[in-house]
Design a protein around this motif. Structure first.
Motif, short mmCIF file in Angstrom:
data_model
loop_
_atom_site.label_atom_id
_atom_site.label_comp_id
_atom_site.label_asym_id
_atom_site.label_seq_id
_atom_site.Cartn_x
_atom_site.Cartn_y
_atom_site.Cartn_z
N ASP A 185 0.87 -1.18 0.00
CA ASP A 185 0.00 0.00 0.00
C ASP A 185 0.90 1.22 0.00
O ASP A 185 1.60 1.48 0.99
N ASP A 186 0.90 1.97 -1.10
CA ASP A 186 1.81 3.09 -1.20
C ASP A 186 1.38 4.28 -0.35
O ASP A 186 2.09 5.29 -0.28
N GLN A 187 0.24 4.18 0.33
CA GLN A 187 -0.21 5.25 1.22
C GLN A 187 0.17 5.00 2.68
O GLN A 187 -0.06 5.85 3.53
N VAL A 188 0.70 3.81 2.97
CA VAL A 188 1.00 3.44 4.35
C VAL A 188 2.42 2.89 4.44
O VAL A 188 2.79 1.97 3.72
N GLU A 189 3.22 3.47 5.33
CA GLU A 189 4.56 2.95 5.61
C GLU A 189 4.44 1.80 6.60
O GLU A 189 3.73 1.89 7.60
N PRO A 218 0.08 5.92 8.09
CA PRO A 218 -0.24 6.63 6.85
C PRO A 218 0.82 7.67 6.52
O PRO A 218 1.50 8.20 7.41
N ASP A 219 0.97 7.96 5.26
CA ASP A 219 1.96 8.91 4.77
C ASP A 219 1.47 10.32 5.03
O ASP A 219 0.86 10.96 4.16
N THR A 220 1.72 10.81 6.24
CA THR A 220 1.31 12.15 6.64
C THR A 220 2.21 12.62 7.77
O THR A 220 2.67 11.79 8.58
#
Length: 312
Positions: free
Chosen positions: A49-53, A73-75
């Motif tokens: 999932d490219d939105q979650v590390e 998540p990427d934030t």
């Protein structure tokens, strides 16, 4: 009493889908077969999932080094934390085996998910798993900043055996004046060792989870600890003072009625409780077949419950 009809899409998937080494029928036979059991314990390939590390973190635990798998998540935002407890009849499973659910919770509930790789029975019976998960909770509350989490917004979640251990963790935090927990989410939890409910007595040969497998699991995990409320939380004399709770049960599941009973006892104790019974669902349906329509609806509802609790 006849067993209710399985959801048509699930029924087709149960008959035709490749679920890897996980058996959709006869789990008890796998638990009793060393070769097949070893395969069931192997860590599966995980989705991306490219939105979650995703990363592993190791902390001191009661039995030695304890692995936590972190989903963030990427934030740059500081996010609430969901301590997640995987299932697996207390005897198998891993964070990787339920990575799809952890990714979904992280991405859509906007939270850091911390999944605990706790010790498994029968090598490590109760209280090993419960001790590991409680230690993870204490660590998260004290070190939330290391994962970009907010120590004031912690939820505990788990499914099946993990639902039991999650409920135990929440109960223990109350009793021991431990970390404050905002919310608990339990998915088809096994919270009672008695196996005397109507569904446990009637659903002896249901798909995915049958009574014989339950008996194996309870014997391996609890041994002589059935009455301990941290082993089976429904045995607690008092459920007051626990956080708001969401419980989802599957209609065609021997664990169905103990989940319903736990929800009723929580509600009677003054705990805000939401109970959802998923019609036509079997145990583990949303993990085995997350793309089925019935699974999508249930997963979306779980995410909604977490998001509403953690982002008031």
């Amino acid at each position: 009493m006849s067993v209710p009809a399985v959801d048509p899409e699930l029924r087709t998937l149960l008959e035709t889908a490749d679920t890897g080494v996980f058996p959709v029928h006869g789990l008890d036979a796998v638990l009793a077969d060393p070769g097949r059991y070893a395969l069931l314990r192997a860590r599966p390939d995980t989705p991306a999932d490219d939105q979650v590390e995703v990363r592993d973190l190791f902390i001191p635990g009661p039995g030695g080094q304890l692995r936590l798998r972190i989903y963030r998540p990427d934030t740059p935002d500081v996010l609430p934390v969901v301590l997640y407890v995987h299932g697996g009849a207390y005897t198998y499973g891993s964070p990787e085996a339920e990575e799809g659910r952890s990714l979904r919770y992280a991405r859509d509930a906007r939270a850091v998910v911390v999944s605990v790789d706790y010790r498994l029975a029968p090598e490590h019976p109760f209280p090993a798993a419960a001790d590991d998960v409680y230690a993870a909770l204490v660590w998260v509350a004290a070190n939330a900043g290391e994962v970009g989490g907010d120590p004031a917004r912690i939820a505990v979640a788990g499914g099946s055996a993990g639902g039991n251990i999650a409920a135990s963790t929440v109960l223990r935090a109350r009793d021991q004046a431990g970390p404050r927990i905002l919310f608990q989410l339990l998915t088809y939890p096994g919270v009672d060792a008695g196996l005397t409910t109507h569904s446990a007595r009637e659903f002896t040969d249901t798909p995915v989870l049958n009574r014989a497998a339950l008996e194996w699991a309870v014997r391996y995990y609890a041994k002589d600890s059935h009455a301990d409320p941290y082993a089976f939380p429904i045995r607690a004399a008092d459920l007051g003072g626990l956080p708001p709770t969401y419980i989802a049960v599957a209609e065609i599941d021997p664990l169905r009625d103990e989940g319903r009973d736990y929800a009723a006892r929580l509600s009677a104790a003054g705990v805000t409780t939401e109970l959802v019974q998923v019609p036509g669902a079997v145990h583990g349906f949303d993990l085995l077949f997350p793309s089925a329509r019935i699974s999508e609806r249930s997963l979306a509802d779980q995410v909604r419950a977490l998001h509403d609790a953690l982002h008031p």
